[in-house]
Design an enzyme around this catalytic site. Structure first.
Site, short mmCIF file in Angstrom:
data_model
loop_
_atom_site.label_atom_id
_atom_site.label_comp_id
_atom_site.label_asym_id
_atom_site.label_seq_id
_atom_site.Cartn_x
_atom_site.Cartn_y
_atom_site.Cartn_z
N ARG A 1 0.89 -1.17 0.00
CA ARG A 1 0.00 0.00 0.00
C ARG A 1 0.92 1.21 0.00
NH1 ARG A 1 -5.37 1.51 1.85
NH2 ARG A 1 -5.36 3.54 2.87
N HIS B 1 -7.24 1.50 -6.65
CA HIS B 1 -7.51 0.76 -5.40
C HIS B 1 -8.34 -0.48 -5.73
CE1 HIS B 1 -7.82 -0.11 -1.31
NE2 HIS B 1 -8.57 0.88 -0.86
N GLN C 1 -10.38 -2.77 -2.99
CA GLN C 1 -11.61 -2.19 -2.49
C GLN C 1 -12.79 -2.47 -3.41
OE1 GLN C 1 -12.34 -0.29 0.47
NE2 GLN C 1 -14.35 -0.88 -0.32
N ASP D 1 -16.72 9.05 -1.73
CA ASP D 1 -15.45 8.86 -1.04
C ASP D 1 -15.05 10.19 -0.41
OD1 ASP D 1 -13.15 7.69 -0.08
OD2 ASP D 1 -12.16 7.49 -2.01
N CYS E 1 -15.96 3.65 0.88
CA CYS E 1 -14.88 2.73 1.26
C CYS E 1 -14.35 2.98 2.67
CB CYS E 1 -13.76 2.78 0.24
SG CYS E 1 -12.85 4.34 0.17
#
Length: 308
Positions: free
Chosen positions: A107, A134, A137, A225, A266
């Site tokens: 990450r 990502h 996710q 988000d 998320c």
């Protein structure tokens, strides 16, 4: 053994296998204590390195728990503990880590670091997040949607806000899973044209609609988000709030979408900014199912990478 770097770099049949396996593994654990191992131990004897140059809650916990449930061992490293691109080339670090571990999840910030690690590692590499995408996710999000509404193919997904890395992976998934995506947000924060063009080239409809109320009409899923990243300074945060406030997901916007629409985020969320409490905690929200499914989706991704 394959890397899992981005959804658009993975064959649709493999993605479907992962989603189906994630659902099966989740069902097999229903009602069991969290700390008990899976009946199947496909990672027994395997060592997984989890590299965190960017802090995390869900990614760290879900990968760590997932490896342990499947019988593997975990080595967690943060950016201050290893010289990834600082004092030693990424290529050399990749070669060394590959002598010690069976799988690497990273990450990080720059996509180039992920790609260099994958190029030189001789074990599979998983993209746990970069500034550009990502994918883990969105695999959890697909699993979550299908738990509640069945196949996502042909459905309408609406992204409200900033065309960021999570939005990018939703565009990748649109092409691979066959759903349409509408982006609603300010022109200054549009998703990358490359991602939009690729999704369209795979036969799905990608729409840019500045009016959020029109955008969500008939939506099957509305996604938001955070407006501000953890490394943004105060001036950037203020500009983003000014640009994005018309795209806040509130009760009126979900009403315009209709009762069939689910809401996802998320996490972590800034309640009252990109989404109101009433939506986060309301009947259309599946955010905590979504968070849990990071565990199951990533277990399936790790199994696919290792061929187990």
């Amino acid at each position: 053994m394959p890397d899992f770097l981005d959804i658009n770099k993975t064959a649709p049949a493999d993605l479907r296998t992962m989603i189906d396996q994630a659902a099966s593994m989740k069902a097999a654990r229903a009602g069991r204590p969290k700390g008990t191992p899976d009946d199947d131990q496909p990672l027994a004897g395997q060592m997984v390195a989890l590299i965190f140059e960017k802090p995390s809650t869900r990614t760290r916990v879900s990968f760590d728990v997932g490896v342990r449930q499947m019988g593997g061992q975990v080595l967690v490293l943060n950016g201050s503990e290893i010289q990834l691109g600082h004092g030693e080339s990424i290529a050399d670090t990749a070669r060394v880590l590959s002598r010690f571990v069976d799988l690497i999840m990273i990450r990080t910030f720059a996509e180039d670091k992920l790609l260099a690690l994958a190029e030189h590692a001789t074990v599979p590499v998983i993209n746990g997040l970069t500034d550009r995408t990502h994918p883990c996710q969105i695999m959890a999000d697909i699993q979550t949607f299908e738990e509640h509404r069945g196949s996502i193919k042909g459905k309408k997904v609406v992204w409200a806000g900033d065309g960021n890395n999570v939005c990018a992976s939703f565009l990748h998934a649109a092409g691979r899973f066959g759903f349409d995506l509408t982006f609603t947000g300010p022109v200054t924060l549009d998703p990358e044209a490359e991602f939009v063009d690729q999704a369209r080239s795979e036969g799905v409809t990608v729409t840019i609609e500045r009016d959020p109320t029109r955008a969500v009409a008939g939506a099957d899923l509305v996604v938001a988000d955070t407006w501000v990243s953890m490394h943004d300074d105060a001036d950037v945060a203020e500009r983003r709030h000014n640009q994005l406030s018309p795209y806040r997901v509130d009760e009126a916007l979900m009403a315009a979408a209709g009762p069939q629409a689910l809401f996802m985020h998320c996490l972590p969320a800034h309640r009252g900014d990109e989404v109101t409490d009433a939506v986060m905690d309301g009947p259309q929200s599946v955010i905590f199912d979504e968070a849990e499914n990071r565990l199951h989706a990533q277990k399936a991704i790790m199994r696919w990478c290792l061929g187990v």
